[in-house]
Design an enzyme around this catalytic site. Structure first.
Site, PDB file in Angstrom:
ATOM      1  N   GLY B 120       0.831  -1.199   0.000  1.00 56.49           N
ATOM      2  CA  GLY B 120       0.000   0.000   0.000  1.00 56.49           C
ATOM      3  C   GLY B 120       0.861   1.243   0.000  1.00 56.49           C
ATOM      4  O   GLY B 120       1.132   1.833   1.044  1.00 56.49           O
ATOM      5  N   TYR B 121       1.306   1.640  -1.190  1.00 53.79           N
ATOM      6  CA  TYR B 121       2.189   2.805  -1.305  1.00 53.79           C
ATOM      7  C   TYR B 121       1.450   3.990  -1.930  1.00 53.79           C
ATOM      8  O   TYR B 121       1.197   4.995  -1.309  1.00 53.79           O
ATOM      9  CB  TYR B 121       3.393   2.489  -2.206  1.00 53.79           C
ATOM     10  CG  TYR B 121       4.454   1.581  -1.620  1.00 53.79           C
ATOM     11  CD1 TYR B 121       4.647   1.441  -0.260  1.00 53.79           C
ATOM     12  CD2 TYR B 121       5.307   0.869  -2.477  1.00 53.79           C
ATOM     13  CE1 TYR B 121       5.646   0.617   0.252  1.00 53.79           C
ATOM     14  CE2 TYR B 121       6.308   0.049  -1.978  1.00 53.79           C
ATOM     15  CZ  TYR B 121       6.472  -0.082  -0.620  1.00 53.79           C
ATOM     16  OH  TYR B 121       7.460  -0.880  -0.133  1.00 53.79           O
ATOM     17  N   SER B 154      -1.952  -3.885  -5.363  1.00 55.57           N
ATOM     18  CA  SER B 154      -2.066  -5.119  -6.156  1.00 55.57           C
ATOM     19  C   SER B 154      -2.314  -6.337  -5.290  1.00 55.57           C
ATOM     20  O   SER B 154      -1.590  -6.573  -4.328  1.00 55.57           O
ATOM     21  CB  SER B 154      -0.798  -5.332  -6.983  1.00 55.57           C
ATOM     22  OG  SER B 154      -0.707  -4.329  -7.943  1.00 55.57           O
ATOM     23  N   GLU B 237      13.428  -3.932  -3.794  1.00 53.55           N
ATOM     24  CA  GLU B 237      12.561  -4.060  -4.966  1.00 53.55           C
ATOM     25  C   GLU B 237      13.313  -3.738  -6.261  1.00 53.55           C
ATOM     26  O   GLU B 237      13.302  -4.514  -7.205  1.00 53.55           O
ATOM     27  CB  GLU B 237      11.340  -3.137  -4.833  1.00 53.55           C
ATOM     28  CG  GLU B 237      10.416  -3.212  -6.036  1.00 53.55           C
ATOM     29  CD  GLU B 237       9.105  -2.473  -5.831  1.00 53.55           C
ATOM     30  OE1 GLU B 237       8.913  -1.884  -4.757  1.00 53.55           O
ATOM     31  OE2 GLU B 237       8.286  -2.502  -6.760  1.00 53.55           O
ATOM     32  N   SER B 372       8.274   4.265 -12.177  1.00 50.22           N
ATOM     33  CA  SER B 372       8.129   4.566 -13.602  1.00 50.22           C
ATOM     34  C   SER B 372       9.491   4.783 -14.256  1.00 50.22           C
ATOM     35  O   SER B 372      10.498   4.984 -13.580  1.00 50.22           O
ATOM     36  CB  SER B 372       7.286   5.828 -13.780  1.00 50.22           C
ATOM     37  OG  SER B 372       8.015   6.947 -13.314  1.00 50.22           O
ATOM     38  N   GLU B 374      10.513   7.308 -15.718  1.00 50.81           N
ATOM     39  CA  GLU B 374      11.026   8.638 -15.355  1.00 50.81           C
ATOM     40  C   GLU B 374      11.723   8.604 -13.999  1.00 50.81           C
ATOM     41  O   GLU B 374      12.759   9.239 -13.805  1.00 50.81           O
ATOM     42  CB  GLU B 374       9.887   9.672 -15.353  1.00 50.81           C
ATOM     43  CG  GLU B 374       9.406  10.073 -16.739  1.00 50.81           C
ATOM     44  CD  GLU B 374       8.710   8.939 -17.494  1.00 50.81           C
ATOM     45  OE1 GLU B 374       8.128   8.051 -16.837  1.00 50.81           O
ATOM     46  OE2 GLU B 374       8.768   8.936 -18.731  1.00 50.81           O
TER      47      GLU B 374
END
Lengths: 346, 393
Positions: B120-121, B154, B237, B372, B374
């Site tokens: 839950g970010y 997710s 991660e 992302s 970026e």
């Protein structure tokens, strides 16, 4: 599996980095490119640097065993980073070729003698652009049947200016009536392996050029202030340089893998050399051009250092042959050879 | 440098391949707890989830290369390991900063492969700027009261725990007011709402937190120390660590391989196999080169981080390149095969039963999820190139 430089790798890299930094400053490169065809000396070649490089025992490091090509690759990377005006790739490739053919006494590579190789199939009567052809005394060529040694003295050599500012010269070759030093499958195989060496070492050279060009751009982006900030703080600049970093490291790794695969005589060696060469020809000029772009108009002036890299990265990429030709050959290796497991390293 | 595969690694790959083969075909279907638990337990028994507990301490069971092999073979057999990936970041982080109680209750269940943890970010208004989280946790006696909303949690609908980033001190600077919690998904006040996504998976959810009360024992790390916990988890991660379930290259490589096989048989307008067409070959060659680059960057990032630690910013090179390449691979394959490649599974005339159509849709999130492109470029620029920090305060 370990893709980090080993302690031995680092020794080679550090030693040659120190050598080239000391002996091959960019003003030497500039001096060598200021020469015109017909001037004394050769475009893109400094004989005292070359002698010093040979005196180091550089080519004795290529013991023609496992470590040979990877070590030469590390040295080529450092030569590329400083744009050192020496025929390292040419001489390394031809030495390995004549060693394979047990023809050391037919081609003089002793001391600082320069011999070279033509890395594409020539016609029996041909006028070809020869790498290091300005000063090489001999060139080894392959006409699809046999490997021949051609003397410059009989080739009416004619140095030419070029984008890479490399010591290129036209040679007129006449093989009719000449005896090859090797023929048939033995010649074909030796030439194929020479092409692997050529592509691999040039990929390393281009990786070194790209890497240093990027470093120049990063340094400039940290210090050049526009609209109140260093330009490297703007994402339009930073992201372009981040992409260059990806390309540069990718190229470096592909070149290492190509050298490793050749040294250990993997069946995939030809494919790896074509992947490295294709990527080198594609991205090294892009990284260097981006680096010039980041310098703005200053990068376009002759006095900037980055332009030396941007011109050479493209010019040397052309020494690999045309990109469509590389891709065509890679297509054969990927789809028609039964060597069908690229990427996943399993 | 050493590019060789040891015979042990080759043998390990063989074993893993045989193992996943029996679970093949479950990949695209609804992720049910039953399927995941069966697979998770079976993987745990063979040491394939990546960790085990020895006397209460978390030990890796795989080195990084083995973890990559697990991930690649799972992709090859179409087995979805998403449910393990998040677990591993959380487990490794808990092993460093968790309380004894958390290590005793949660780690063994993760190691046995029987629970799933959802991350839950991100929130509706924060996107990639995770540290801007607005979901609040306010101390209330011995408890905390949590209110807010998370996006793209997710797998929350089938998870046992949520790893939740909250804001505990709204008045402090952004990074200094965060606190991490881990709480059971069935805690009263949590609502999970499915979020339909274009890949057709049922993974994505929004989660709502309405006066959710949790004991202080659910807190991970210091109060207002959430940034450090988050950084640790994100290093695990991005930089790998021995985490199966994340083959950055596998999907693109399998798609390429499959496309080459199709191109041998599918005929072009001139009646000859597409693989004889120089234009088609050129495009497939280009993709092969890109995939090679991805593979080496990933292996390099593994070499950089040692056998189990995070490799940090080098992982961003691999992540950026491989995710963008994954998109390019599917775009190009659809270009090459045209109409037939655009038909979904089960539709008459579809190429490879819609494999590429599904892959194309799935690939569209590749440059967004997990940080992302970026964000990866920012990390590369700042941490690898040493460029000045971008205009952020």
């Amino acid at each position: 599996m370990d893709l980090l430089a080993s302690p031995d790798d680092r020794l080679v890299t550090d030693a040659y980095r120190a050598f080239f930094e000391r002996k091959a400053p960019l003003n030497l490169t500039r001096d060598c490119e200021a020469r015109r065809p017909g001037d004394p000396g050769h475009i893109g070649f400094d004989d005292s640097l070359w002698e010093a490089l040979c005196d180091l025992g550089t080519f004795e490091l290529d013991r023609h065993d496992d470590a040979g090509l990877p070590v030469l690759g590390l040295i080529a990377e450092e030569a590329g980073a400083t744009l050192a005006p020496v025929p390292l790739v040419e001489v390394a490739t031809v030495r390995r070729l004549v060693t394979r053919l047990d023809a050391e006494d037919l081609v003089d590579t002793t001391g600082a003698a320069v011999a070279t190789v033509v890395p594409r199939v020539v016609d029996r009567r041909d006028r070809v652009l020869v790498d290091a052809g300005s000063m090489a005394l001999q060139a080894v060529v392959y006409d699809g049947h046999g490997v021949h040694v051609v003397d410059r003295a009989r080739a009416a050599s004619q140095p030419v200016d070029n984008l890479a500012k490399a010591p290129l010269a036209y040679w007129t070759i006449e093989l009719e009536g000449e005896r090859p030093i090797a023929a048939g499958e033995r010649a074909a195989r030796a030439f194929r392996e020479a092409l692997v060496d050529w592509r691999t070492l040039l990929s390393h050279l281009l990786a070194g050029m790209a890497s240093r060009a990027l470093a120049l751009a990063v340094e400039y982006a940290k210090t050049r202030v526009v609209y109140g900030s260093p330009i490297g703080a703007y994402q339009a600049i930073a992201h372009r340089l981040a992409d260059s970093k990806v390309m540069t490291e990718g190229l470096r790794l592909l070149a290492y893998e190509a050298a490793w695969a050749a040294a250990y005589e993997r069946p995939s060696a030809v494919r790896h050399s074509l992947v490295a060469a294709s990527y080198a020809a594609e991205v090294a000029p892009v990284v260097a051009a981006h680096a010039l772009h980041v310098h703005g108009g200053l990068g376009f002036t002759v006095e900037s250092d980055v332009q030396l890299y941007a011109r050479r990265a493209k010019g040397w990429a052309l020494r690999l042959g045309s990109l469509p030709d590389l891709h065509r050959a890679l297509g054969v290796a990927l789809f028609d050879s039964g060597d069908s497991a690229p990427t996943a390293r399993g | 440098m050493d590019f060789s595969n040891s015979s042990e690694d080759a043998r390990f790959r063989e074993e893993v391949s045989t193992f996943f083969k029996q679970f093949t075909g479950d990949g695209g279907s609804l992720p049910t707890r039953e399927r995941e638990q069966t697979l998770g337990r079976a993987m745990a028994e063979r040491g394939l989830v990546g960790v085990r507990l020895v006397d209460g301490a978390l030990e890796p069971t795989l080195d990084k290369l083995q973890a990559l092999i697990v991930a690649e073979e799972a992709v090859r057999w179409g087995v979805d390991l998403n449910f393990i990936t998040g677990n591993m970041f959380v487990a490794k982080t808990l092993a460093v900063v968790g309380t004894e109680d958390q290590k005793l209750t949660i780690l063994p269940r993760i190691a046995r492969g029987e629970v799933r943890v959802a991350l839950g970010y991100t929130e509706p208004d924060t996107g990639s700027d995770i540290a801007a989280a607005r979901t609040t946790a306010i101390r209330d006696g011995d408890e905390w009261r949590i209110n807010g909303q998370k996006m793209f949690t997710s797998g929350a609908a089938v998870s046992d725990y949520i790893w939740l980033l909250t804001r505990t001190s709204p008045d402090k600077p952004k990074w200094a007011g965060l606190t991490m919690f881990i709480l059971p998904t069935d805690t009263p006040g949590i609502t999970v709402q499915p979020l339909e996504t274009i890949d057709g998976e049922r993974e994505a959810t929004m989660t709502f937190y309405d006066d959710v009360r949790v004991p202080d024992s659910a807190r991970v790390g210091e109060v207002d120390g959430g940034a450090a916990v988050l950084r640790l988890a994100m290093d695990f991660e991005h930089g790998g660590g021995a985490v199966p379930g994340r083959s950055l290259v596998g999907t693109a490589h399998e798609a390429w391989r499959s496309a080459v096989e199709q191109a041998r048989n599918v005929l072009g307008a001139d009646g000859r196999p597409l693989l004889d067409d120089p234009m088609v070959r050129e495009r497939l060659v280009t993709l092969a080169i890109r995939n090679d680059v991805s593979a080496l960057l990933e292996l390099w990032s593994i070499s950089t981080g040692g056998s189990s630690g995070p490799s940090g910013a080098v992982g961003s090179l691999a992540k950026l390149h491989s995710r963008e390449t994954q998109q390019l691979v599917f775009e190009t394959i659809l270009d090459i095969f045209g109409d037939a490649a655009g038909l979904p599974p089960g539709v008459e005339g579809g190429l490879a039963d819609g494999e590429f159509e599904v892959g194309f849709r799935r690939s569209m999130v590749a440059t967004i999820s997990g940080g992302s492109s970026e964000i990866q470029r920012n990390i590369i620029a700042e941490r690898l190139l040493g460029l000045p920090r971008m205009g952020r305060k």
